[in-house]
Design an enzyme around this catalytic site. Sequence first.
Site, mmCIF file in Angstrom:
data_model
loop_
_atom_site.group_PDB
_atom_site.id
_atom_site.type_symbol
_atom_site.label_atom_id
_atom_site.label_comp_id
_atom_site.label_asym_id
_atom_site.label_seq_id
_atom_site.Cartn_x
_atom_site.Cartn_y
_atom_site.Cartn_z
ATOM 1 N N ASP A 1 0.871 -1.168 0.000
ATOM 2 C CA ASP A 1 0.000 0.000 0.000
ATOM 3 C C ASP A 1 0.908 1.217 0.000
ATOM 4 O O ASP A 1 1.555 1.519 1.008
ATOM 5 C CB ASP A 1 -0.894 -0.014 1.242
ATOM 6 N N ASN B 1 3.018 2.643 -10.622
ATOM 7 C CA ASN B 1 1.804 2.632 -11.428
ATOM 8 C C ASN B 1 0.540 2.926 -10.626
ATOM 9 O O ASN B 1 -0.436 3.441 -11.171
ATOM 10 C CB ASN B 1 1.677 1.259 -12.117
ATOM 11 N N TYR C 1 -6.546 15.376 -9.445
ATOM 12 C CA TYR C 1 -5.817 14.382 -10.234
ATOM 13 C C TYR C 1 -4.722 14.995 -11.095
ATOM 14 O O TYR C 1 -3.544 14.608 -10.988
ATOM 15 C CB TYR C 1 -6.788 13.593 -11.109
ATOM 16 N N LYS D 1 -0.366 14.723 -10.774
ATOM 17 C CA LYS D 1 0.545 14.224 -11.798
ATOM 18 C C LYS D 1 1.557 15.300 -12.205
ATOM 19 O O LYS D 1 2.712 14.990 -12.525
ATOM 20 C CB LYS D 1 -0.250 13.745 -13.014
ATOM 21 N N THR E 1 -10.152 1.442 -18.854
ATOM 22 C CA THR E 1 -9.926 0.636 -17.650
ATOM 23 C C THR E 1 -11.002 0.955 -16.621
ATOM 24 O O THR E 1 -11.821 1.864 -16.801
ATOM 25 C CB THR E 1 -8.552 0.936 -17.017
#
Length: 245
Positions: free
Chosen positions: A59, A86, A163, A167, A198
């Site tokens: 984790d 990832n 988000y 990044k 996905t």
Amino acid sequence: MKTALITGANKSIGFEVAKQLAQKEHYVYLGSRDLQKGEEAVAKLKALGLNNLEAIQLDVTAQDSVSSAATTLGQKINSLDVLINNAGISGGFPQSPTEIDTGVIREVFETNFFGPIEMIKKFLDLLKKSASPRIVNVTSGLGSLTLHSDPSWKYYAVKGAAYGPSKTALNAYTLVLAHALKETSFKINVIDPGYTATDFNQHRGPGNVEDAARFVVKYALLGNDGPTGRFFSHDFEGKDNESPW
């Protein structure tokens, strides 16, 4: 046989990356927050005839978990050749910059930004023992400030307060890390596998996991003359898919 560790590897792109690296004769450790799901993923790959895989509880938001995984791998292997950060979360959309709960932003940054940093710090000693260590930080085109400033960009309207910024921060950290290790054999890059169908996006992306994973694996297997400290995107059509920051 070279070794690789992938976070968030029990499904989607991470799972496919594990499969492809195993096919390329790497012994792959599938990091999974839920060990049972990791073991189920390994079982699926072994059913395909791939036996050079193993699940490990990991984790990235829990320092104890990362430390335990580093200790465990240190007892199993002499060096780590590939680390692929990832694991990631979106935080859910929409993400209005004026209305979003800052707790959501913190949660997203814990996984997408602080998680990879913790992974790199804890596994750096094992990576340094490799003759050709590679670090791939999986990013997104939504992390590019240049593209976000371009109204002609096809994803210009897709903006969020958690988000994308997580990044962007990961991109910045990667650039600094690559510079710090530029006189070594490390190759460290941020790689955007593209908008892929996905669970992460309710399967809305136009890309497929096989192609996305192939793009990630390409940079995990860079030769000694390969680039470092760069940003490559499967969605960007410029020279060599190199994306602007």
